[in-house]
Write a protein that holds these residues in place. Structure first.
Motif, PDB file in Angstrom:
ATOM      1  N   UNK A   1       0.968  -1.213  -0.122  1.00  0.00           N
ATOM      2  CA  UNK A   1       0.176  -0.004   0.097  1.00  0.00           C
ATOM      3  C   UNK A   1       0.850   1.278   0.139  1.00  0.00           C
ATOM      4  N   UNK A   2       0.286   2.387  -0.402  1.00  0.00           N
ATOM      5  CA  UNK A   2       1.136   3.567  -0.199  1.00  0.00           C
ATOM      6  C   UNK A   2       1.809   3.734   1.245  1.00  0.00           C
ATOM      7  N   UNK A   3       1.290   3.206   2.268  1.00  0.00           N
ATOM      8  CA  UNK A   3       1.893   3.418   3.531  1.00  0.00           C
ATOM      9  C   UNK A   3       3.214   2.747   3.636  1.00  0.00           C
ATOM     10  N   UNK A   4       3.489   1.707   2.554  1.00  0.00           N
ATOM     11  CA  UNK A   4       4.803   0.899   2.783  1.00  0.00           C
ATOM     12  C   UNK A   4       5.727   1.443   1.887  1.00  0.00           C
ATOM     13  N   UNK A   5       5.483   2.514   1.043  1.00  0.00           N
ATOM     14  CA  UNK A   5       6.749   2.977   0.272  1.00  0.00           C
ATOM     15  C   UNK A   5       7.427   4.099   0.941  1.00  0.00           C
ATOM     16  N   UNK A   6       8.343   3.812   1.745  1.00  0.00           N
ATOM     17  CA  UNK A   6       8.989   4.562   2.373  1.00  0.00           C
ATOM     18  C   UNK A   6      10.475   4.010   2.640  1.00  0.00           C
ATOM     19  N   UNK A   7      11.575   4.624   2.890  1.00  0.00           N
ATOM     20  CA  UNK A   7      12.919   4.204   2.922  1.00  0.00           C
ATOM     21  C   UNK A   7      13.273   3.107   4.083  1.00  0.00           C
ATOM     22  N   UNK A   8      12.359   3.226   5.034  1.00  0.00           N
ATOM     23  CA  UNK A   8      12.336   2.085   6.065  1.00  0.00           C
ATOM     24  C   UNK A   8      11.858   0.708   5.607  1.00  0.00           C
ATOM     25  N   UNK A   9      11.230   0.599   4.260  1.00  0.00           N
ATOM     26  CA  UNK A   9      10.704  -0.453   4.105  1.00  0.00           C
ATOM     27  C   UNK A   9      11.898  -1.470   3.483  1.00  0.00           C
ATOM     28  N   UNK A  10      11.940  -2.913   4.133  1.00  0.00           N
ATOM     29  CA  UNK A  10      12.847  -3.737   3.355  1.00  0.00           C
ATOM     30  C   UNK A  10      12.263  -4.191   1.643  1.00  0.00           C
ATOM     31  N   UNK A  11      12.341  -3.522   0.804  1.00  0.00           N
ATOM     32  CA  UNK A  11      11.804  -4.074  -0.376  1.00  0.00           C
ATOM     33  C   UNK A  11      12.734  -3.481  -1.514  1.00  0.00           C
ATOM     34  N   UNK A  12      12.993  -4.181  -2.355  1.00  0.00           N
ATOM     35  CA  UNK A  12      13.830  -3.573  -3.817  1.00  0.00           C
ATOM     36  C   UNK A  12      13.326  -4.637  -4.988  1.00  0.00           C
ATOM     37  N   UNK A  13      13.077  -3.794  -6.050  1.00  0.00           N
ATOM     38  CA  UNK A  13      12.697  -4.504  -7.297  1.00  0.00           C
ATOM     39  C   UNK A  13      13.792  -4.191  -8.251  1.00  0.00           C
ATOM     40  N   UNK A  14      14.306  -5.371  -8.623  1.00  0.00           N
ATOM     41  CA  UNK A  14      15.420  -5.560  -9.624  1.00  0.00           C
ATOM     42  C   UNK A  14      14.859  -5.682 -11.108  1.00  0.00           C
ATOM     43  N   UNK A  15      15.400  -4.979 -11.975  1.00  0.00           N
ATOM     44  CA  UNK A  15      15.012  -5.163 -13.421  1.00  0.00           C
ATOM     45  C   UNK A  15      16.049  -5.569 -14.356  1.00  0.00           C
ATOM     46  N   UNK A  16      16.232  -6.533 -15.010  1.00  0.00           N
ATOM     47  CA  UNK A  16      17.483  -6.876 -15.870  1.00  0.00           C
ATOM     48  C   UNK A  16      16.914  -6.865 -17.428  1.00  0.00           C
TER      49      UNK A  16
END
Length: 275
Positions: free
Chosen positions: A163-178
């Protein structure tokens, strides 16, 4: 007495070239009278082989540097999440700055985040592939112009509960594009990569159009490559949107864009008779 048929500096220089490139015209040769001349001949051959190896290596490295081609494959600075066809989608833009094509270009995305199993095992960097929507099937793309690559956030997506509440720099999330493909001019495989952290994903944004048609030709404005605009998007997860369809009823619809119609001259139809 060291080398036969040597009369001047020019003839000595010609003999050196014959030894260096192994031509051997037969008019000059080293005799056994001077051991020092034989030693100099051996040293010259070794130095010549080293020079040839260095030159071939430099030429090969110059033509096989695939990372230089990968620098012309660009990605948008931010990724966006917005509605497309009534579903939340994760979108990014990719483009190629060169006129030469990337053959057999494929693109794939992975979500890297910290997960825990039912048994309590913690995986700090769990890699999960996410499926992209492609009309031709698979991950192949035709990168003739900048494309918007999108992933539908459904129940099989690892972004289903984002959700929009999860999109902050403390969230442990990364999407890699190759992005991988074969360079058309050299036939060497190249690879370009980028990643989006949680705070680099914009919620409720959409990329602006950059391809315009003028006088029957298409032009691309790369100055607006990463520009986005706000669009009506529900501030809830894809799970909540799927479970509660009434959320879409409260969303204001954005005005539809107008398309300019081109006048097409119809060519006469020809028929072939039996005669």
């Amino acid at each position: 007495p060291c080398v036969t048929s040597i009369h001047s500096f020019t003839s000595a220089f010609l003999f050196s070239i014959e030894v260096q490139v192994t031509i051997g015209f037969g008019g000059r040769m080293v005799t056994e009278e001077c051991p020092a001349a034989i030693l100099v001949l051996i040293v010259q051959n070794i130095v010549g082989l080293v020079i040839n190896a260095i030159m071939l290596g430099c030429i090969f490295m110059k033509t096989s540097q695939a990372h230089r081609r990968a620098e012309t494959l660009i990605f948008s600075k931010h990724a966006v999440i917005a509605l497309r066809e009534g579903r939340l989608c994760f979108m990014l833009r990719v483009g190629d700055l060169r006129k030469s094509m990337i053959i057999s270009a494929t693109i794939r995305m992975q979500v890297v985040k910290k997960t825990a199993s039912l048994e309590g095992e913690v995986v700090p960097l769990n890699q999960i592939d996410i499926q992209m929507e492609n009309p031709v099937g698979g991950n192949s793309i035709f990168l003739v112009s900048p494309l918007i690559i999108y992933h539908v956030i459904d129940k099989n997506s690892p972004l289903y509960d984002i959700s929009p509440m999860n999109l902050h720099h403390h969230e442990d999330l990364e999407i890699i594009v190759i992005l991988e493909g074969v360079v058309e001019t050299t036939g060497i495989t190249t690879q370009a990569r980028t990643s989006y952290l949680a705070d680099e994903i914009l919620w409720g944004q959409r990329f602006v159009p950059i391809v315009a048609e003028e006088d029957g030709r298409y032009s691309v404005d790369y100055s607006k490559f990463g520009n986005t605009v706000k669009v009506p998007t529900p501030a809830c997860t894809a799970r909540q949107l799927e479970e509660d369809k009434s959320i879409m009823d409260t969303m204001p619809l954005s005005p539809k864009g107008t398309m300019r119609r081109r006048s097409v001259k119809l060519k006469p139809k020809f028929t072939i008779s039996e005669e």
